[in-house]
Design an enzyme around this catalytic site. Sequence first.
Site, short mmCIF file in Angstrom:
data_model
loop_
_atom_site.label_atom_id
_atom_site.label_comp_id
_atom_site.label_asym_id
_atom_site.label_seq_id
_atom_site.Cartn_x
_atom_site.Cartn_y
_atom_site.Cartn_z
N LYS A 75 0.85 -1.19 0.00
CA LYS A 75 0.00 0.00 0.00
C LYS A 75 0.88 1.25 0.00
O LYS A 75 1.93 1.28 0.66
CB LYS A 75 -0.90 -0.03 1.24
CG LYS A 75 -1.94 1.09 1.28
CD LYS A 75 -2.87 0.91 2.49
CE LYS A 75 -3.86 2.06 2.61
NZ LYS A 75 -4.79 1.89 3.74
N SER A 151 -9.33 3.05 3.00
CA SER A 151 -8.32 3.62 2.13
C SER A 151 -7.50 2.59 1.37
O SER A 151 -6.71 2.94 0.48
CB SER A 151 -7.38 4.51 2.95
OG SER A 151 -6.68 3.77 3.93
N SER A 175 -10.17 0.80 7.20
CA SER A 175 -9.54 0.80 5.88
C SER A 175 -9.08 -0.55 5.37
O SER A 175 -8.70 -0.68 4.21
CB SER A 175 -8.36 1.77 5.87
OG SER A 175 -8.82 3.10 5.92
#
Length: 499
Positions: A75, A151, A175
Amino acid sequence: MEGFNYKNYDGLGLAELVKRKEVHPKELVAEAIKTIELHNPKLNAVINKLYEKAESMTENVDFNGSFAGVPMLLKDLAQEMEGEKITFGSKVYQHHYAKVDSNYVKQVRKTGAIFMGQTNIPEFGLMGITEPAIYGPARNPWNTEHTPGGSSGGSAAAVASGMVPIAGANDGGGSIRIPAAYCGLFGLKPTRGRTPVGPLSGRSWQGAAIDLILSRSVRDSAVMLDALSMYEKGAAFHTLPFEGSYLSQLQSDFDRKLKIAYSIQSPLGNEVNADCKEAVIKTAKYLESLGHHVVEKEAPVDGRKIINSFLTMYFGEVAAHLTSLEEAIGRKVKMNDVETTTWIIGLIGKATSAEEFVLSLREWDIAALAMETFHETYDFYMTPTTAMLPAKIGELDPKSYEKLAMNLSGSLGMGGMLKRAGIVEQVAENNLKRTPFTQLANLTGQPAMTMPLHLSKEGLPVGVQFMAAKGREDLLYSLAGQLEKSDLSVPVQKNPFFH
């Protein structure tokens, strides 16, 4: 490799092929590159491709590692790789390169996984959708008109479409769990202090945020948590080590009937989508049929206080991040360095007092004690993962009058006025109404997981969330192992990108 279908295997399945020398890591990397290049133009999940580095990593694979030779993505937030760009989803960081590996990356390297690139996120990971100005929106493999969540939205889209079997993710307010629910994946947020946050930080979002992965199988998540669980000397929070193996818990039958509380009521009092309710009710009936004791009962916390406490931390963290940016870029941060919403959130944070911040943190501790007491009676607390199905791309953009007010106030630095007017809080709450169930576990520090246990009338996956007492990921994995084998489980392979 004749007859080999890369997408048919989870991470551990691919690693087994590597260890048996039925496939070479180079071949897996080649398959991953081919799949990313095929799907990414439509999904926009991967924003930084590291193909050459991945190919070089195949030369030194530790064949004893649990994910030996397995392609994965990191990520673009808090998972720094030395010498590689990391942008946090923001144009202000577009020329920023990591000086050291994060401890997360160091631990994952030991598993033998191969890093293929980095995934799309909202700016600074602030939203439950992934539509950053710098990269554009990531899209949901089940229906590309919809968001994959956030996210960790890019990671979810990549795993759900078969680009890679696992991808890095973190969770400060949902997230990991929100995108897992939207994309039909398994996602677990560990207990606070279970996985590393350093070496550049000792805490993330005051302990609300923590890292793990998104995966198509429960066992990949369990093995990665085994690999990531560690004592980190610079961390502000630690949790008691688990003496066993999380993987072994998947085969572990409960030696007693469980007590499970569930609720389908939003903590904010707003309406919950019928499919999200049905997913929980259907799961409750299934668990009851196994002999477990299931009762409808809400958590003993004030949902409004939880959301307000979350927002106070959120505003303060953004303000602090914008201030610390000055050191990173060598000058004062300006409004046009970041997205307008980010700038406004920072202004609100600057207008928030230290007293308000401390009082909000006290609410975390009140809720944590209440939930630990609750779990003395109930093994699990079950809710919908989200209150609504995934929004369409662009649906949650601020309205024109909200944009006008934010642009004007932002340019004038009127954080205090915005705070008193409550405009940003209203925009934030409108977004949180879609996902009001996940923040509680972040504030209390409890582990929580989501499983894909229902398919909506629109053909979109629906997640069911389970929370357990602090340190009891073992219970969650035991339950997940059973539910994964049940008829309730929705295979991610049903989405169009797996065809």
